[in-house]
Structure formats: C-alpha cells, structure tokens
Design an enzyme around this catalytic site. Structure first.
Site, mmCIF file in Angstrom:
data_model
loop_
_atom_site.group_PDB
_atom_site.id
_atom_site.type_symbol
_atom_site.label_atom_id
_atom_site.label_comp_id
_atom_site.label_asym_id
_atom_site.label_seq_id
_atom_site.Cartn_x
_atom_site.Cartn_y
_atom_site.Cartn_z
ATOM 1 N N SER A 110 68.097 65.787 -22.220
ATOM 2 C CA SER A 110 68.710 66.839 -23.047
ATOM 3 C C SER A 110 70.227 66.681 -23.074
ATOM 4 C CB SER A 110 68.365 68.209 -22.454
ATOM 5 O OG SER A 110 69.196 69.213 -22.990
ATOM 6 N N TYR A 133 71.911 68.000 -30.423
ATOM 7 C CA TYR A 133 71.955 69.149 -31.336
ATOM 8 C C TYR A 133 73.109 68.888 -32.308
ATOM 9 C CZ TYR A 133 69.235 71.922 -27.906
ATOM 10 O OH TYR A 133 68.282 72.411 -27.054
ATOM 11 N N THR A 159 67.110 67.881 -32.231
ATOM 12 C CA THR A 159 66.378 69.157 -32.172
ATOM 13 C C THR A 159 66.920 70.090 -33.245
ATOM 14 O OG1 THR A 159 65.943 68.906 -29.820
ATOM 15 C CG2 THR A 159 65.844 71.141 -30.684
ATOM 16 N N LYS A 256 62.910 66.722 -33.934
ATOM 17 C CA LYS A 256 62.068 67.586 -33.090
ATOM 18 C C LYS A 256 62.164 69.032 -33.582
ATOM 19 C CE LYS A 256 61.647 68.937 -28.196
ATOM 20 N NZ LYS A 256 62.291 70.255 -28.034
ATOM 21 N N HIS A 280 59.345 74.357 -29.875
ATOM 22 C CA HIS A 280 60.240 74.473 -28.720
ATOM 23 C C HIS A 280 59.530 75.167 -27.554
ATOM 24 C CE1 HIS A 280 64.720 73.881 -28.129
ATOM 25 N NE2 HIS A 280 64.426 74.496 -27.000
HETATM 26 C C1 LIG Z 1 63.422 75.173 -19.263
HETATM 27 C C2 LIG Z 1 63.355 74.510 -20.595
HETATM 28 C C3 LIG Z 1 64.518 73.984 -21.150
HETATM 29 C C4 LIG Z 1 64.464 73.358 -22.397
HETATM 30 N N1 LIG Z 1 65.616 72.779 -22.901
HETATM 31 C C5 LIG Z 1 65.545 72.088 -24.063
HETATM 32 C C6 LIG Z 1 66.677 71.360 -24.536
HETATM 33 O O1 LIG Z 1 67.731 71.336 -23.909
HETATM 34 N N2 LIG Z 1 66.544 70.685 -25.710
HETATM 35 C C7 LIG Z 1 65.370 70.676 -26.437
HETATM 36 O O2 LIG Z 1 65.292 70.052 -27.482
HETATM 37 N N3 LIG Z 1 64.299 71.341 -25.988
HETATM 38 C C8 LIG Z 1 64.343 72.030 -24.829
HETATM 39 N N4 LIG Z 1 63.220 72.663 -24.353
HETATM 40 C C9 LIG Z 1 61.951 72.554 -25.112
HETATM 41 C C10 LIG Z 1 61.190 71.307 -24.674
HETATM 42 O O3 LIG Z 1 61.845 70.147 -25.103
HETATM 43 C C11 LIG Z 1 59.769 71.286 -25.284
HETATM 44 O O4 LIG Z 1 59.851 71.452 -26.665
HETATM 45 C C12 LIG Z 1 58.861 72.347 -24.694
HETATM 46 O O5 LIG Z 1 59.047 72.444 -23.303
HETATM 47 C C13 LIG Z 1 57.411 71.983 -25.009
HETATM 48 O O6 LIG Z 1 56.523 72.928 -24.523
HETATM 49 P P1 LIG Z 1 55.788 72.795 -23.091
HETATM 50 O O7 LIG Z 1 56.787 73.237 -22.090
HETATM 51 O O8 LIG Z 1 54.634 73.720 -23.226
HETATM 52 O O9 LIG Z 1 55.385 71.365 -22.908
HETATM 53 C C14 LIG Z 1 63.237 73.296 -23.121
HETATM 54 C C15 LIG Z 1 62.076 73.826 -22.549
HETATM 55 C C16 LIG Z 1 62.119 74.417 -21.306
HETATM 56 C C17 LIG Z 1 60.841 74.950 -20.712
#
Ligand SMILES: Cc1cc2nc3c(=O)[nH]c(=O)nc-3n(C[C@H](O)[C@H](O)[C@H](O)COP(=O)(O)O)c2cc1C
Length: 393
Positions: A110, A133, A159, A256, A280
C-alpha cells in the site's frame, strides 16, 4: 492464546488476532462501512454458488501454479494492499513481504504503508506490486511511480474507490486515530493487551513511511485517517487521470475497485492489464455489490483482454476455486493475512498462506482437477440466496 499450529482455518486466525489486539485495533482491521452489509455480503456471496466435481480423474499430482499479469505465482492468491500494517504487529509490512515471497505469491504494497517502498523493494526478490492513489499533488503521484520503478516493483495497482474515506463506525465509537491518541477507554483497552502494547512502546508508533515529511506532519496534525484522506485525495479524478498514470508507468497496471461491466471494458480500453473486482473489503460504499455477484458480467465484458482478480471475502480454498470457475485469474485478499500477521507476525502470515494453499490443493483434488486452468464453468452452479445471512459476524 490459541497457538498458530492450532489455527486450522482463517477464522481461527481471526479469533487469535482478536485475542492479541486491543479492541480498537481489531475493529479497525475487521470492520466495514455503515451497517457492514457489503462486508457480510462479500463472504456470503461465495455461498450462493455450489461446486460440481469431475469423477475419476487422475489427481495424484496437483499443480496450483499460474500466471497473473505476466507473473508466475505458486497459487492464485494475491496479498491485497493494506495500510499501516505495523499497527497490527511490529513486524508489519516486512513480515508480509517476506511471507509472500516465501510462498511464491504477489504482495501489493500500500502507498499508505508503515514501511517504505524502498525498504520493501530491496527486502525480497518475490513478485511485488505497488498500490497507488491519486493525490491532489500530481508531482507526488509522479514521484511514487518513479520510486516504485526504481525499487523493482513489477506492476502498479491504482485504487479508485477512495474518493472520500468510508464511514467506519466501529472506529468512530472506539475513537480510533493514527497516531494513537490516548483516551481513558483506550488506556484500559491497551492495558488488557500488554504484549501488543509492549511492542508498540518499544518499537515506536507506525507512521506513513512513504510520504514526504510535510504531508507526514499533515497526517499527524489532522489525527484521524478519515480527515487526512479527505484532505489529500483528489475527488475530481477521472478516467483521463487513470490513462495518464498507465502511460506514465508503461508496464503491467491493474485498476482496483471496478464493480461493473462498462467500467471494466473502459479500463481495458485505456490500457489496464488487470481488473481488480473489489468493494475495498466492504470498507467504503456500504451496499456496494460484492465482487462475486458482478464477476460474470465483468468476465463477459473483458473477454480475456485483461486478467480479472477477485478481491474481498476470500477465506477458503473453495472461494478461490469458485472465482476461477467463473472466469477470474486469481483471488486476492487483505484480512486473511492481516489476521495471521496480528496473531503471530511473519509466522502468522505464513500460517495464513499455508492454510489457503493446503485448502486449495485439497479442493482441487476433490474437484477432480490437477491444474488451475482446468477449473471452468462446468464446475460451478448458481444457487440463489435462500436464507437471510447472519447479522453478526
Ligand atoms: C486494515 C485494512 C487496510 C486497508 N488498506 C488499504 C490500502 O491502503 N489501499 C487499498 O487499496 N486497499 C486497502 N484495503 C482494502 C484491501 O486492499 C482489500 O480490498 C480488502 O481487504 C479485501 O477484502 P478482504 O479483507 O475481505 O480480503 C485495506 C483493508 C484493510 C482490512
């Protein structure tokens, strides 16, 4: 505390993470937006499909390897980008990158990570993507692109579903902020989790390691992630900006946060080589469609011109089998490895990857297929929702 060896599925790792983390931190990991309808639906939409195995095929050798956006992986699961991983365990992104490389999987770092692009880039030779981003300051975007290139990241992942920060109500009730601000409620919560607290105090609070100091200080001043993101992310971003980024990068590029066929086709038209079907993890627009519910229309629209990746709700090997049977190239997930990280650092992430890999291996044997590309439409049937899904996780 449940030992990692006694964690036999991702849900066991979730329970172990819940025990080790202060509630405020666990809720930040586990929670979703508003009423968490999308969060729940992401999981339960996998249950709306059944699997139809082939009989009497030779499955004495199972080969789970495949290619995603030109990169060879040992099985079709990508570690999604998640910000500030050091908040869950002091080993943070370094543990995740090392475990992904050991498992032969792609790690998407990330841009909001708590370890820098350069450190992760040089830490492993495993396949790596950098997630980006669109910030208001386009020179920052340009600098991220060239830093990712220099640090040997092979693909970029844009994203697009964080126009504003999602309404994560668990965080609001808990007073979650980064850096952590001490309230009496939080002090009590932290005191009950001495192991986590000891490491946080001795290793230092995580910060946004990739941002220039002036933005780092903005993020400190505003206190909450919501305020920081709402002040720095550009809401006027359009397809033109995405096209500009794809050209600027000039290599494998995934978008994404795509949830409909028209956008998927448009992404391919401007040069995206990967479509990440994602809401997300239910953390942004609540009631947004689950990836599995829109996957078939997106597969049709893309027609093999880009790799389709399903992100969100994957907890089992059968979830990956179902996504591939519907036409995806790979699954992708965040919480599965974050539960592992929270429960036991590098060893915990490795445990999560082993659980998914073992499950997929067994599921392919039982499905009667020995190679990933033999999983197809004949192996899946749609079973419409017959019961309301549970309200509480
Ligand atoms: C704690 C946390 C932080 C996240 N931070 C980002 C991020 O910085 N950038 C991003 O594109 N998605 C972020 N996401 C979304 C994840 O990339 C992903 O889309 C999501 O976790 C998928 O669902 P799942 O947790 O059920 O596998 C984050 C998700 C979580 C749980």
């Amino acid at each position: 505390m449940r030992k990692l060896a006694n964690c036999h599925d991702i849900d066991d790792l979730r329970k172990a993470a819940k025990k080790r983390l202060p509630k405020t931190i666990f809720d930040f990991l586990d929670g979703g937006a508003d009423d968490e309808v999308s969060l729940r639906h992401n999981r339960y939409s996998f249950d709306q499909y059944t699997l139809v195995p082939d009989a009497l095929t030779d499955v004495s050798k199972i080969n789970m390897s495949t290619e995603v956006m030109g990169q060879k992986v040992s099985f079709p699961f990508i570690l999604s980008p998640t910000g500030m991983s050091r908040i869950f365990h002091h080993e943070g992104e370094k543990a995740v990158a090392r475990a992904a490389a050991k498992a032969g999987l792609i790690y998407s770092l990330s841009s909001n990570s708590s370890v820098s692009i350069e450190e992760i880039g040089h830490l492993t030779t495993g396949p790596k993507w950098f997630q980006i981003y669109v910030w208001k300051d386009r020179s920052l975007v340009k600098s991220f692109i060239s830093r990712a290139r220099e640090a040997n990241f092979q693909a970029l992942c844009l994203t697009i579903d964080v126009q504003v920060y999602g309404n994560r109500q668990r965080d609001l009730y808990n007073g979650m902020a980064t850096p952590i601000q001490l309230t009496p409620k939080l002090v009590l919560d932290l005191a009950r989790h001495p192991n986590w607290l000891f490491h946080m105090l001795s290793k230092g609070q995580p910060n946004l390691a990739n941002l220039p100091s002036e933005l780092g200080s903005v993020s400190k001043r505003v206190g909450s992630r919501a305020k920081y993101i709402n002040s720095q992310f550009d809401r006027s971003v359009t397809w033109k900006d995405a096209e500009w980024m794809i050209k600027e990068w000039g290599g494998p590029f995934a978008i994404k946060g795509i949830l409909n066929a028209q956008d998927a086709a448009r992404a391919v038209k401007i040069g995206a080589t990967g479509i990440i079907v994602s809401n997300h993890g239910g953390r942004q627009l609540d009631h947004a469609a689950s990836p599995m519910s829109v996957l078939p229309e997106i597969v049709d629209a893309v027609g093999g011109r880009a790799d389709i990746i399903v992100d969100g709700g994957i907890r089992r090997g059968t979830d990956i089998v179902k996504a591939i049977a519907l036409g995806a190239k790979s699954g992708m997930g965040g919480r599965p490895y974050l539960y592992g990280l929270s429960a036991g650092g590098f060893t915990g992430v490795s445990r999560a990857m082993n659980i998914i890999s073992d499950e997929l291996n067994r599921d392919m044997s039982l499905l009667g297929v020995d190679k990933i590309d033999k999983i197809g439409a004949r192996h899946i049937r749609h079973r419409p929702e017959q019961r309301p899904y549970p309200q509480n996780l």
